[in-house]
Write a protein that holds these residues in place. Structure first.
Motif, PDB file in Angstrom:
ATOM      1  N   ASN A 232       0.819  -1.213   0.000  1.00  0.00           N
ATOM      2  CA  ASN A 232       0.000   0.000   0.000  1.00  0.00           C
ATOM      3  C   ASN A 232       0.852   1.263   0.000  1.00  0.00           C
ATOM      4  OD1 ASN A 232      -2.629  -1.017  -0.102  1.00  0.00           O
ATOM      5  ND2 ASN A 232      -2.679  -1.410   2.091  1.00  0.00           N
ATOM      6  N   GLU A 233       1.902   1.253   0.786  1.00  0.00           N
ATOM      7  CA  GLU A 233       2.776   2.432   0.856  1.00  0.00           C
ATOM      8  C   GLU A 233       3.573   2.605  -0.435  1.00  0.00           C
ATOM      9  OE1 GLU A 233       4.871   1.559   4.434  1.00  0.00           O
ATOM     10  OE2 GLU A 233       3.541   2.765   5.685  1.00  0.00           O
ATOM     11  N   SER A 236       1.684   3.990  -3.376  1.00  0.00           N
ATOM     12  CA  SER A 236       1.304   5.390  -3.169  1.00  0.00           C
ATOM     13  C   SER A 236       2.431   6.338  -3.564  1.00  0.00           C
ATOM     14  CB  SER A 236       0.937   5.624  -1.692  1.00  0.00           C
ATOM     15  OG  SER A 236      -0.069   4.728  -1.279  1.00  0.00           O
ATOM     16  N   SER A 262      -3.113   7.197  -2.498  1.00  0.00           N
ATOM     17  CA  SER A 262      -2.571   7.235  -1.130  1.00  0.00           C
ATOM     18  C   SER A 262      -2.770   5.863  -0.503  1.00  0.00           C
ATOM     19  CB  SER A 262      -3.301   8.295  -0.304  1.00  0.00           C
ATOM     20  OG  SER A 262      -4.659   7.926  -0.123  1.00  0.00           O
ATOM     21  N   LYS A 263      -2.040   5.603   0.591  1.00  0.00           N
ATOM     22  CA  LYS A 263      -2.161   4.287   1.224  1.00  0.00           C
ATOM     23  C   LYS A 263      -3.556   4.070   1.815  1.00  0.00           C
ATOM     24  CE  LYS A 263      -0.023   5.674   5.615  1.00  0.00           C
ATOM     25  NZ  LYS A 263       1.087   5.406   6.551  1.00  0.00           N
ATOM     26  N   LYS A 266      -5.928   1.962  -0.126  1.00  0.00           N
ATOM     27  CA  LYS A 266      -5.657   0.516  -0.120  1.00  0.00           C
ATOM     28  C   LYS A 266      -5.423  -0.007  -1.538  1.00  0.00           C
ATOM     29  CE  LYS A 266      -8.410  -0.193   4.057  1.00  0.00           C
ATOM     30  NZ  LYS A 266      -9.610  -0.820   4.639  1.00  0.00           N
ATOM     31  N   GLU A 268      -3.150  -1.892  -2.875  1.00  0.00           N
ATOM     32  CA  GLU A 268      -2.348  -3.100  -3.097  1.00  0.00           C
ATOM     33  C   GLU A 268      -3.054  -4.131  -3.962  1.00  0.00           C
ATOM     34  OE1 GLU A 268      -1.452  -5.341   0.402  1.00  0.00           O
ATOM     35  OE2 GLU A 268      -3.459  -5.123   1.236  1.00  0.00           O
TER      36      GLU A 268
END
Length: 568
Positions: A232-233, A236, A262-263, A266, A268
């Motif tokens: 997720n990070e 982003s 953005s994380k 979500k 991913e």
């Protein structure tokens, strides 16, 4: 507290023949039971990192090491490759190169035989490992006769049979069709959950790996770790784009729509994506983006008319296959492992003769033409580069076709160097081919065909093992050739390639043609997807999540827009 299973501290490694280190100041800790994905462009050092984990560095690839690497809390400097193999099991990208036994059971048992395990215990452990990966019904079969997905299950059973703590996967999806690749990731995830094993995966197909949850992604570039974070990070940021790793298609679509990634979104997975935060922007982009008109269609250059083929009367490989390829098209042939895709390529080139049916080139039946005569107008790049290479040095391999056609030295030098630059191999022109990676060897074989300027080029899995940068370079070169009138046919498992570059798709299943249409229509047809082991694109799933009524048209508009942005 989690136990450290792998720990690099200020680690450096330089191959004996190189002036600069391949790995520079690596600091990385992986904990027991984690699933970690390592990505990066070719030459980033990720394969060398893997070789350090399984002992190929320094026991096979010699060089200078500094810093510290501890595996299972023991310094590898105090371990030999045999001892390391009891902790780290490796699954290679080419399963055939890993087989030892004549049967699946023998192959799985090979490590236990080396440990002198008693026969009764050996049988129990082989059965347990085979059942874990769902290959227990094939224990008497030859591993070479299995499908790509089954072969991978055999190699996976072979490395888990002695209960290693770490499983290291070197591009596990490279040779698998989309649905089998999806199953492979689910299998890896299942083993991690059941056995609490540490999984380290090296793979270019990021979106496919993220089908199942990954704890961390480590991004490498130029021998350094540039990111070590959660999916997720990472998604982003622009790190993947900056280093030349392909991001998931739905992420690209969201960016084109003006959505801020953005994380909290979500990102991913398309399944976890919080679409409510950007649904309106995606819909606005769709409404305001129109697809350009299609180009005028050319005449057909290649036609297969009711082709049948069998190696023996008992087993028919191709059954009444008919399709046409237009001059100047970029087309693809897709389908599950063993569907007959590679066989069709070999029939077109004359390596095999059809049992019945006709192959027409520019309207003329070419059944009486030799392989050499066909090679003057049809070039073929095989899936396994080792099956094509005949010279020791890179320059000589690429120049070989020109030499036997009588070109002079100056012409050969100019043509070869131009193609090597295009394929990202100019710096390796004086290297021995044996020193190249699998992906680099693949580019050498592509270069050796491209240098001959054929009218039609058939490429069997042209981008397997390629990072996004080299994938793009090769495909853009093929596009430039295509603009000059060269017809391109690609046999591929890569749904991204199929969507982005091909105008028409022929789909095979069990030796029969089940589809012949535009790529966007093929990948939105559930019946064809299921029969051919394909996979729905995340773009269609994004359209459905955003409640766009015509998901096929959304995919069409994205592909057209993406081509214009990237000037394809």
């Amino acid at each position: 507290m989690k136990k450290k299973i792998i720990e690099f501290k200020d680690f450096n490694f330089k191959y004996r023949v190189q002036a600069e280190p391949t790995l520079k100041n690596i600091n990385l800790t992986i904990y027991e039971g984690e699933k970690v994905l390592i990505v990066g462009p070719s030459g980033s050092g990720k394969s060398t990192l893997a070789h350090c984990l399984n002992g190929l560095v320094p026991f096979f690839y010699s060089g200078e090491m500094s810093g510290e690497l501890r595996i299972n809390n023991e310094d590898i400097k105090n371990k030999n490759i045999f001892e390391l193999s009891k902790v780290v099991g490796t699954v290679l990208q080419d399963p055939d190169s890993q087989f030892i036994g004549l049967t699946v059971g023998e192959d799985i048992a090979f490590k236990l035989e080396n440990y002198c395990v008693e026969q009764n215990e050996m049988i129990d452990r082989v059965n347990k490992a085979a059942k874990l990966v769902d290959i227990d019904k094939e224990l008497e079969a030859s591993p070479y006769k299995l499908s790509g997905g089954q072969k991978q299950r055999v190699t996976l059973a072979g490395v888990t049979v002695d209960e290693v703590k770490v499983l290291l996967f070197d591009e596990p999806l490279a040779s698998l069709d989309p649905a089998t690749g999806k199953s492979a990731m689910e299998l890896i995830d299942s083993i991690q959950q059941k056995e609490n094993k540490t999984m380290v995966i090296i793979e270019h197909r990021l979106e496919d790996v993220l089908h199942c949850k990954v704890d961390r992604i480590v991004v490498m570039d130029k021998g350094c770790i540039v990111a070590d974070t959660t999916p997720n990070e990472l998604l982003s940021t622009n790190i993947l784009e900056e280093v030349g790793v392909r991001e998931p298609l739905y992420i690209t679509a969201l960016k084109y729509s003006g959505c801020e990634i953005s994380k909290d979104l979500k990102p991913e997975s398309i399944n976890t994506l919080d679409i409510e935060k950007c649904k309106d922007k995606v819909n606005d982009w769709y409404e305001n983006t129109k697809k350009e008109e299609s180009k005028t269609k050319n005449d057909y250059i290649l036609e297969l008319d009711n082709i049948n083929f069998s190696y023996s009367p008992e087993k028919q490989i191709l059954k009444d296959v008919s399709f046409k390829i237009r001059k100047g098209d970029i087309a693809s042939i897709v389908g599950k492992n063993g569907a007959g895709k590679s066989t069709i390529s070999k029939l077109i080139c004359g390596f095999y003769k059809p049992t019945s049916g006709r192959i027409l080139f520019d309207g003329k039946d070419i059944k009486d033409e030799s392989i050499k005569e066909r090679s003057e107008k049809i070039g073929f790049v095989m899936q396994n580069p080792n099956q094509m290479i005949s010279k020791t040095m890179v320059f000589d391999e690429v120049a070989f076709g020109l030499k036997i056609r009588g070109y002079n030295k100056e012409e050969i030098k100019e043509k070869v160097e131009n193609v090597l630059k295009t394929c990202g191999l100019y710096g390796y022109r004086n290297w021995p081919i044996s020193a190249l990676s699998f992906g680099q060897k693949k580019r050498v074989t592509i270069a050796s065909i491209l240098v001959l300027n054929p009218e039609v080029i058939i490429l069997d899995e042209p981008t397997a093992g390629q990072d996004f940068k080299h994938y793009t370079e090769i495909m853009e070169f093929l596009v430039e050739l295509n603009k000059k009138g060269v017809t391109i046919i690609m046999v591929t498992h890569d749904m991204h390639l199929m969507l982005e570059y091909t105008s028409n798709v022929v789909v095979l299943s069990n030796g029969q043609k089940i589809g012949d249409d535009k790529s966007t229509k093929i990948l939105t047809n559930k019946e064809i997807i299921e029969k051919a082991n394909l996979k729905e694109t995340s773009l269609q799933e994004l359209a459905i999540k955003c409640k766009i009524k015509d998901s096929v048209e959304f995919v069409n508009r994205f592909i057209d827009y993406d081509r214009r942005v990237r000037n394809i």
